[in-house]
Design a protein around this motif. Structure first.
Motif, PDB file in Angstrom:
ATOM      1  N   GLN A   5     -24.637 -96.904  -0.205  1.00 32.86           N
ATOM      2  CA  GLN A   5     -25.809 -97.366  -0.951  1.00 32.86           C
ATOM      3  C   GLN A   5     -26.617 -96.221  -1.560  1.00 32.86           C
ATOM      4  N   ASN A   6     -26.653 -95.080  -0.896  1.00 29.60           N
ATOM      5  CA  ASN A   6     -27.492 -93.985  -1.376  1.00 29.60           C
ATOM      6  C   ASN A   6     -26.760 -92.987  -2.272  1.00 29.60           C
ATOM      7  N   PHE A   7     -25.417 -92.982  -2.212  1.00 36.41           N
ATOM      8  CA  PHE A   7     -24.678 -91.976  -2.969  1.00 36.41           C
ATOM      9  C   PHE A   7     -23.548 -92.577  -3.810  1.00 36.41           C
ATOM     10  N   ALA A   8     -22.580 -93.219  -3.169  1.00 38.33           N
ATOM     11  CA  ALA A   8     -21.395 -93.672  -3.907  1.00 38.33           C
ATOM     12  C   ALA A   8     -21.721 -94.768  -4.920  1.00 38.33           C
ATOM     13  N   VAL A   9     -22.472 -95.785  -4.502  1.00 36.59           N
ATOM     14  CA  VAL A   9     -22.795 -96.881  -5.419  1.00 36.59           C
ATOM     15  C   VAL A   9     -23.710 -96.414  -6.554  1.00 36.59           C
ATOM     16  N   PRO A  10     -24.752 -95.605  -6.292  1.00 35.06           N
ATOM     17  CA  PRO A  10     -25.519 -95.074  -7.432  1.00 35.06           C
ATOM     18  C   PRO A  10     -24.669 -94.288  -8.421  1.00 35.06           C
ATOM     19  N   VAL A  11     -23.676 -93.516  -7.925  1.00 35.64           N
ATOM     20  CA  VAL A  11     -22.790 -92.789  -8.837  1.00 35.64           C
ATOM     21  C   VAL A  11     -21.927 -93.783  -9.629  1.00 35.64           C
ATOM     22  N   LEU A  12     -21.477 -94.845  -8.968  1.00 32.36           N
ATOM     23  CA  LEU A  12     -20.715 -95.884  -9.671  1.00 32.36           C
ATOM     24  C   LEU A  12     -21.540 -96.480 -10.812  1.00 32.36           C
ATOM     25  N   LEU A  13     -22.786 -96.819 -10.528  1.00 27.06           N
ATOM     26  CA  LEU A  13     -23.656 -97.368 -11.557  1.00 27.06           C
ATOM     27  C   LEU A  13     -23.892 -96.352 -12.668  1.00 27.06           C
ATOM     28  N   PHE A  14     -24.164 -95.115 -12.276  1.00 25.29           N
ATOM     29  CA  PHE A  14     -24.385 -94.057 -13.262  1.00 25.29           C
ATOM     30  C   PHE A  14     -23.186 -93.925 -14.196  1.00 25.29           C
ATOM     31  N   ALA A  15     -21.993 -93.803 -13.621  1.00 27.20           N
ATOM     32  CA  ALA A  15     -20.800 -93.546 -14.430  1.00 27.20           C
ATOM     33  C   ALA A  15     -20.496 -94.710 -15.362  1.00 27.20           C
ATOM     34  N   ASN A  16     -20.652 -95.938 -14.878  1.00 24.29           N
ATOM     35  CA  ASN A  16     -20.328 -97.098 -15.699  1.00 24.29           C
ATOM     36  C   ASN A  16     -21.369 -97.336 -16.786  1.00 24.29           C
ATOM     37  N   ILE A  17     -22.643 -97.214 -16.436  1.00 25.11           N
ATOM     38  CA  ILE A  17     -23.696 -97.473 -17.420  1.00 25.11           C
ATOM     39  C   ILE A  17     -23.745 -96.350 -18.456  1.00 25.11           C
ATOM     40  N   ALA A  18     -23.461 -95.113 -18.029  1.00 25.86           N
ATOM     41  CA  ALA A  18     -23.465 -93.987 -18.970  1.00 25.86           C
ATOM     42  C   ALA A  18     -22.448 -94.195 -20.081  1.00 25.86           C
ATOM     43  N   ARG A  19     -21.318 -94.828 -19.766  1.00 22.10           N
ATOM     44  CA  ARG A  19     -20.247 -94.998 -20.758  1.00 22.10           C
ATOM     45  C   ARG A  19     -20.150 -96.424 -21.284  1.00 22.10           C
ATOM     46  N   LEU A  20     -21.138 -97.249 -20.960  1.00 19.24           N
ATOM     47  CA  LEU A  20     -21.136 -98.638 -21.397  1.00 19.24           C
ATOM     48  C   LEU A  20     -21.667 -98.750 -22.824  1.00 19.24           C
ATOM     49  N   ASP A  21     -21.004 -99.574 -23.633  1.00 19.04           N
ATOM     50  CA  ASP A  21     -21.485 -99.852 -24.988  1.00 19.04           C
ATOM     51  C   ASP A  21     -22.632-100.851 -24.865  1.00 19.04           C
TER      52      ASP A  21
ATOM     53  N   VAL B  40     -21.486 -83.769 -25.145  1.00 18.53           N
ATOM     54  CA  VAL B  40     -20.116 -83.834 -24.641  1.00 18.53           C
ATOM     55  C   VAL B  40     -20.062 -83.115 -23.295  1.00 18.53           C
ATOM     56  N   LEU B  41     -19.571 -83.808 -22.290  1.00 17.49           N
ATOM     57  CA  LEU B  41     -19.439 -83.221 -20.953  1.00 17.49           C
ATOM     58  C   LEU B  41     -17.964 -82.978 -20.649  1.00 17.49           C
ATOM     59  N   PRO B  42     -17.653 -81.953 -19.857  1.00 10.75           N
ATOM     60  CA  PRO B  42     -16.244 -81.662 -19.545  1.00 10.75           C
ATOM     61  C   PRO B  42     -15.586 -82.808 -18.786  1.00 10.75           C
ATOM     62  N   ALA B  43     -14.264 -82.917 -18.971  1.00  8.94           N
ATOM     63  CA  ALA B  43     -13.509 -83.990 -18.315  1.00  8.94           C
ATOM     64  C   ALA B  43     -13.633 -83.916 -16.795  1.00  8.94           C
ATOM     65  N   GLY B  44     -13.795 -82.696 -16.276  1.00 11.22           N
ATOM     66  CA  GLY B  44     -13.919 -82.544 -14.826  1.00 11.22           C
ATOM     67  C   GLY B  44     -15.147 -83.235 -14.266  1.00 11.22           C
ATOM     68  N   PHE B  45     -16.223 -83.268 -15.047  1.00 10.99           N
ATOM     69  CA  PHE B  45     -17.442 -83.957 -14.600  1.00 10.99           C
ATOM     70  C   PHE B  45     -17.173 -85.443 -14.393  1.00 10.99           C
ATOM     71  N   TRP B  46     -16.523 -86.054 -15.395  1.00  9.22           N
ATOM     72  CA  TRP B  46     -16.255 -87.483 -15.288  1.00  9.22           C
ATOM     73  C   TRP B  46     -15.188 -87.773 -14.234  1.00  9.22           C
ATOM     74  N   ALA B  47     -14.239 -86.849 -14.044  1.00  9.19           N
ATOM     75  CA  ALA B  47     -13.226 -87.038 -12.998  1.00  9.19           C
ATOM     76  C   ALA B  47     -13.887 -87.069 -11.625  1.00  9.19           C
ATOM     77  N   ALA B  48     -14.844 -86.158 -11.395  1.00 10.81           N
ATOM     78  CA  ALA B  48     -15.559 -86.133 -10.116  1.00 10.81           C
ATOM     79  C   ALA B  48     -16.389 -87.406  -9.935  1.00 10.81           C
ATOM     80  N   ALA B  49     -17.068 -87.817 -11.018  1.00  9.64           N
ATOM     81  CA  ALA B  49     -17.877 -89.037 -10.936  1.00  9.64           C
ATOM     82  C   ALA B  49     -16.997 -90.246 -10.635  1.00  9.64           C
ATOM     83  N   ASP B  50     -15.834 -90.319 -11.272  1.00  9.65           N
ATOM     84  CA  ASP B  50     -14.937 -91.456 -11.053  1.00  9.65           C
ATOM     85  C   ASP B  50     -14.349 -91.455  -9.648  1.00  9.65           C
ATOM     86  N   MET B  51     -14.079 -90.257  -9.104  1.00  6.87           N
ATOM     87  CA  MET B  51     -13.587 -90.187  -7.725  1.00  6.87           C
ATOM     88  C   MET B  51     -14.639 -90.710  -6.755  1.00  6.87           C
ATOM     89  N   MET B  52     -15.874 -90.301  -6.960  1.00  8.90           N
ATOM     90  CA  MET B  52     -16.975 -90.776  -6.110  1.00  8.90           C
ATOM     91  C   MET B  52     -17.170 -92.276  -6.277  1.00  8.90           C
TER      92      MET B  52
END
Length: 314
Positions: free
Chosen positions: A40-56, A193-205
């Protein structure tokens, strides 16, 4: 039956696994608390961040979908609040906590995996649009209602009530993840533009978020034994599992929502209240037994209500 086995059962098997592990003492309560804090404090907020950041956002923004979902949510709240206060004789603070149980759908931990398994990963865009304001809006509403109710007893000023409500909402990790995602979405639209490694880490989390949260939810549910308050628990289950999705479906049809939008709105509305309902009650020490039992019972009953709505929706 295929819907039950292929879509709903895997999600609830993970919840059941967490319940079994806790019941058999393979993990103690502190370990389960740690799992839930991580989710609730780390993984799910990162999930929301990653999805909303790239959402149309422009493509998935549908004001009528929001109106259908949140009108149903607020009508469920006021129904639960009114019945608890008028007919069940609960205190004003208890009525607010009971109303919150009727209001807050488990839009993320249950709604996203159910929607994804039922309709595919691309179908959750509408759910994310709902979730983007779900916690900020409903927590702000619930905290404000409770603070106004308590203000009558404590003689607090309007400014003090609003300040306390905003502080409570802005400190919530889920809300922080949503806000950061919205800011990043804006920056990306402006050419960042952010490096692919940033999004790879976010997606892993983010990949760890849902299974961890579902497993932890099972462990937490083990503690919530049904205890008394049968009428209040039945009221919360009826409002959250029946009234909210029925109202949302009716309004969605009235507004002629597209198929994807009405799916996202109704499936999200049909979710059980979730642990947040108990956390809200616990925060104020009001109707905790009702909230705890509602979370457990409504989560079990939602297997059948979700099954129904997936079968009904196109």
């Amino acid at each position: 039956m295929t819907i039950l086995i292929d879509v709903i059962l895997p999600v609830f098997l993970i919840i059941g696994f967490g319940y079994l592990v806790t019941w058999r003492k393979m993990l103690d309560e502190s370990a389960i608390d740690g799992v839930m804090r991580f989710a609730q404090n780390f993984a799910v907020p990162v999930l929301l961040f990653a999805n909303i950041a790239r959402l149309d956002l422009s493509g998935n923004f549908n004001a009528l979908m929001w109106l259908a979902f949140y009108t149903g949510a607020f009508l469920s709240y006021f129904t639960g609040w009114f019945v608890a206060r008028r007919y069940l004789g609960r205190s004003p603070e208890d009525a607010v906590a009971i109303g919150f149980c009727c209001l807050f759908s488990n839009s993320l931990l249950l709604g996203i995996p159910i929607m994804e398994r039922a309709y595919g990963a691309e179908a959750i865009a509408g759910n994310l649009a709902i979730i983007s304001i779900h916690s900020p809006l409903l927590y702000t509403f619930g905290i404000t209602m409770m603070e106004f109710t308590r203000a009558r007893e404590l003689n607090l000023s309007l400014g003090r009530v609003v300040s306390r409500a905003l502080r409570g909402v802005l400190r919530t990790p889920l809300v922080i993840g949503i806000f950061c995602g919205l800011v990043m979405n804006l920056l990306l639209s402006l050419g960042l533009v952010l490096p692919a490694g940033f999004w790879a880490a976010a997606d892993m989390m983010a990949g760890a978020a849902l299974p961890t949260a579902l497993f932890g939810l099972g462990g937490v549910l083990y503690r919530y034994r049904p205890e008394g308050d049968g009428k209040a628990i039945a009221l919360c289950c009826a409002c959250s599992l029946v009234l909210h999705p029925v109202l949302t479906f009716t309004l969605g049809k009235l507004f002629a929502l597209p198929t994807g939008a009405i799916r996202s709105a109704v499936i999200t509305a049909s979710m059980a209240p979730g642990v947040n309902a108990y956390l809200f009650a616990s925060m104020y020490g009001r109707a905790k037994r009702v909230a705890a039992s509602t979370v457990l019972i409504s989560t079990a009953l939602s297997i059948f209500t979700i099954w129904f709505w997936i079968a009904v929706l196109p």
